[in-house]
Motif scaffolding. Structure first.
Motif, PDB file in Angstrom:
ATOM      1  N   ASP A   1       0.868  -3.648  11.396  1.00  0.00           N
ATOM      2  CA  ASP A   1       0.508  -4.172  12.713  1.00  0.00           C
ATOM      3  C   ASP A   1       1.674  -5.049  13.155  1.00  0.00           C
ATOM      4  N   ASP A   2       2.549  -4.490  13.991  1.00  0.00           N
ATOM      5  CA  ASP A   2       3.765  -5.195  14.392  1.00  0.00           C
ATOM      6  C   ASP A   2       3.460  -6.498  15.122  1.00  0.00           C
ATOM      7  N   ARG A   3       2.470  -6.494  15.993  1.00  0.00           N
ATOM      8  CA  ARG A   3       2.169  -7.697  16.778  1.00  0.00           C
ATOM      9  C   ARG A   3       1.605  -8.808  15.909  1.00  0.00           C
ATOM     10  N   ALA A   4       0.784  -8.443  14.941  1.00  0.00           N
ATOM     11  CA  ALA A   4       0.205  -9.450  14.053  1.00  0.00           C
ATOM     12  C   ALA A   4       1.153  -9.809  12.916  1.00  0.00           C
ATOM     13  N   GLY A   5       2.161  -8.980  12.680  1.00  0.00           N
ATOM     14  CA  GLY A   5       3.100  -9.237  11.600  1.00  0.00           C
ATOM     15  C   GLY A   5       2.512  -8.978  10.226  1.00  0.00           C
ATOM     16  N   THR A   6       1.545  -8.064  10.134  1.00  0.00           N
ATOM     17  CA  THR A   6       0.906  -7.779   8.851  1.00  0.00           C
ATOM     18  C   THR A   6       1.280  -6.389   8.349  1.00  0.00           C
ATOM     19  N   ILE A   7       1.343  -6.272   7.040  1.00  0.00           N
ATOM     20  CA  ILE A   7       1.588  -4.993   6.375  1.00  0.00           C
ATOM     21  C   ILE A   7       0.570  -4.878   5.248  1.00  0.00           C
ATOM     22  N   THR A   8      -0.138  -3.773   5.194  1.00  0.00           N
ATOM     23  CA  THR A   8      -1.077  -3.514   4.117  1.00  0.00           C
ATOM     24  C   THR A   8      -0.640  -2.258   3.376  1.00  0.00           C
ATOM     25  N   VAL A   9      -0.517  -2.367   2.072  1.00  0.00           N
ATOM     26  CA  VAL A   9      -0.140  -1.225   1.232  1.00  0.00           C
ATOM     27  C   VAL A   9      -1.263  -0.988   0.235  1.00  0.00           C
ATOM     28  N   THR A  10      -1.738   0.247   0.121  1.00  0.00           N
ATOM     29  CA  THR A  10      -2.776   0.579  -0.844  1.00  0.00           C
ATOM     30  C   THR A  10      -2.326   1.768  -1.675  1.00  0.00           C
ATOM     31  N   SER A  11      -2.568   1.690  -2.969  1.00  0.00           N
ATOM     32  CA  SER A  11      -2.205   2.789  -3.851  1.00  0.00           C
ATOM     33  C   SER A  11      -3.178   3.949  -3.657  1.00  0.00           C
ATOM     34  N   GLU A  12      -2.795   5.098  -4.148  1.00  0.00           N
ATOM     35  CA  GLU A  12      -3.637   6.286  -3.989  1.00  0.00           C
ATOM     36  C   GLU A  12      -4.975   6.111  -4.696  1.00  0.00           C
ATOM     37  N   ALA A  13      -4.979   5.384  -5.801  1.00  0.00           N
ATOM     38  CA  ALA A  13      -6.197   5.237  -6.598  1.00  0.00           C
ATOM     39  C   ALA A  13      -7.071   4.056  -6.159  1.00  0.00           C
ATOM     40  N   PHE A  14      -6.592   3.266  -5.212  1.00  0.00           N
ATOM     41  CA  PHE A  14      -7.332   2.065  -4.825  1.00  0.00           C
ATOM     42  C   PHE A  14      -8.633   2.433  -4.120  1.00  0.00           C
ATOM     43  N   GLU A  15      -9.724   1.775  -4.531  1.00  0.00           N
ATOM     44  CA  GLU A  15     -11.022   1.994  -3.908  1.00  0.00           C
ATOM     45  C   GLU A  15     -11.282   0.892  -2.888  1.00  0.00           C
ATOM     46  N   GLU A  16     -11.359   1.287  -1.624  1.00  0.00           N
ATOM     47  CA  GLU A  16     -11.563   0.313  -0.557  1.00  0.00           C
ATOM     48  C   GLU A  16     -12.934  -0.351  -0.705  1.00  0.00           C
ATOM     49  N   PRO A  17     -12.996  -1.687  -0.632  1.00  0.00           N
ATOM     50  CA  PRO A  17     -14.285  -2.374  -0.726  1.00  0.00           C
ATOM     51  C   PRO A  17     -15.098  -2.198   0.561  1.00  0.00           C
ATOM     52  N   SER A  18     -16.379  -2.458   0.467  1.00  0.00           N
ATOM     53  CA  SER A  18     -17.245  -2.354   1.635  1.00  0.00           C
ATOM     54  C   SER A  18     -18.336  -3.417   1.547  1.00  0.00           C
ATOM     55  N   LEU A  19     -18.459  -4.201   2.605  1.00  0.00           N
ATOM     56  CA  LEU A  19     -19.472  -5.248   2.664  1.00  0.00           C
ATOM     57  C   LEU A  19     -20.447  -4.971   3.804  1.00  0.00           C
ATOM     58  N   ALA A  20     -21.705  -5.270   3.570  1.00  0.00           N
ATOM     59  CA  ALA A  20     -22.718  -5.137   4.620  1.00  0.00           C
ATOM     60  C   ALA A  20     -22.726  -6.418   5.444  1.00  0.00           C
ATOM     61  N   ALA A  21     -21.653  -6.622   6.189  1.00  0.00           N
ATOM     62  CA  ALA A  21     -21.496  -7.829   7.006  1.00  0.00           C
ATOM     63  C   ALA A  21     -20.537  -7.531   8.138  1.00  0.00           C
ATOM     64  N   ALA A  22     -20.743  -8.200   9.269  1.00  0.00           N
ATOM     65  CA  ALA A  22     -19.923  -7.949  10.454  1.00  0.00           C
ATOM     66  C   ALA A  22     -19.241  -9.228  10.919  1.00  0.00           C
ATOM     67  N   VAL A  23     -17.949  -9.105  11.218  1.00  0.00           N
ATOM     68  CA  VAL A  23     -17.163 -10.222  11.744  1.00  0.00           C
ATOM     69  C   VAL A  23     -16.639  -9.818  13.117  1.00  0.00           C
ATOM     70  N   CYS A  24     -16.811 -10.695  14.087  1.00  0.00           N
ATOM     71  CA  CYS A  24     -16.281 -10.445  15.432  1.00  0.00           C
ATOM     72  C   CYS A  24     -15.163 -11.454  15.701  1.00  0.00           C
ATOM     73  N   ILE A  25     -13.989 -10.946  16.063  1.00  0.00           N
ATOM     74  CA  ILE A  25     -12.845 -11.797  16.385  1.00  0.00           C
ATOM     75  C   ILE A  25     -12.593 -11.704  17.880  1.00  0.00           C
ATOM     76  N   ILE A  26     -12.585 -12.846  18.552  1.00  0.00           N
ATOM     77  CA  ILE A  26     -12.389 -12.850  19.995  1.00  0.00           C
ATOM     78  C   ILE A  26     -11.178 -13.705  20.346  1.00  0.00           C
ATOM     79  N   THR A  27     -10.525 -13.364  21.446  1.00  0.00           N
ATOM     80  CA  THR A  27      -9.372 -14.141  21.886  1.00  0.00           C
ATOM     81  C   THR A  27      -9.548 -14.582  23.332  1.00  0.00           C
TER      82      THR A  27
END
Length: 255
Positions: free
Chosen positions: A98-124
């Protein structure tokens, strides 16, 4: 310990991964990576790129992926991004930028993405506030919470906020990002029944325009909310992620 040493001897575990398992961190030429933070705190370690050379960021990102399966880089510029992408693109890892946020996320092929039953709303308050909001969002997404970003609903035209209130109220936690006098988090905190995290942003100008006025306004808010430092998107994301984990655990306990 014996099991770990045998895994290294058999080639099933790298030296860095073994060190991380035994000591809680991995040593690189560019510093130590806290590989145990997610297990200890429930939040993955973030690699702050600001102030580091591209090579230092690369070293730490490689250690992160090797020991935890993923890397989360914040405050990265173009040179950081290019170095990380060139390092991981030839591999099976997935690189998200995400160029604007300046973030880079790298995940390996074997990585299992977590999942939470929760919602976050970000507003600007404004579109200019997105870089900080995006940084917060990268942390929220890293823990597996559902993340919605709604931009440009500042109170200069409060109808823009009211049009989005139903979706904002549906979230378990709200991160409200705003510059200038940062009125948005205060107003939103008076309209929702969940926790609100206010993030003052240095998008103003003139007296107090470096985020000082926004921070002061939030600290003096007449509605109950928590406040992080100026431009501290990562910190806000961590707080929201911890709340999201608690919501998920509560939902699991009721099953």
């Amino acid at each position: 310990m014996r099991e770990t040493l045998e895994a290294v001897a058999d080639g099933e575990l790298s030296v860095a991964a073994a060190e991380a398992r035994l000591s809680g961190y991995a040593t690189t030429p560019s510093g130590r990576f806290d590989a145990a933070r997610e297990h200890r705190r429930g939040i993955p370690e973030g690699i702050l790129a600001e102030g580091k050379t591209p090579e230092e960021v690369r070293d730490l990102a490689e250690a992160a992926v090797e020991t935890t399966g993923r890397a989360l880089v914040t405050r990265a510029d173009e040179t950081h991004r290019e170095t990380v992408e060139s390092t991981f693109t030839p591999t099976a890892a997935t690189v998200s930028v995400d160029d604007r946020a300046g973030t880079i996320t790298v995940t390996s092929e074997a990585f299992e993405e977590p999942s939470l039953a929760a919602a976050v709303c970000i507003i600007t308050g404004g579109t200019s506030d997105y870089p900080v909001a995006g940084e917060a969002g990268a942390v929220v997404e890293a823990v597996g919470a559902d993340c919605t970003v709604i931009q440009d609903i500042g109170v200069a035209n409060i109808d823009r906020l009211f049009d989005q209130l139903a979706e904002i109220r549906a979230a378990d936690v709200v991160i409200a990002v705003a510059g200038r006098e940062a009125a948005l988090p205060t107003v939103v905190a008076g309209q929702v029944d969940g926790p609100v995290i206010g993030v003052p942003v240095s998008t103003g100008y003139g007296h107090g325009g470096d985020g000082e006025a926004a921070l002061g306004g939030l600290l003096q808010s007449c509605t109950a909310l928590s406040v992080v430092n100026v431009d501290a998107g990562f910190t806000a994301g961590v707080q929201a992620a911890l709340i999201a984990r608690a919501v998920d655990e509560a939902a699991e306990s009721r099953k």
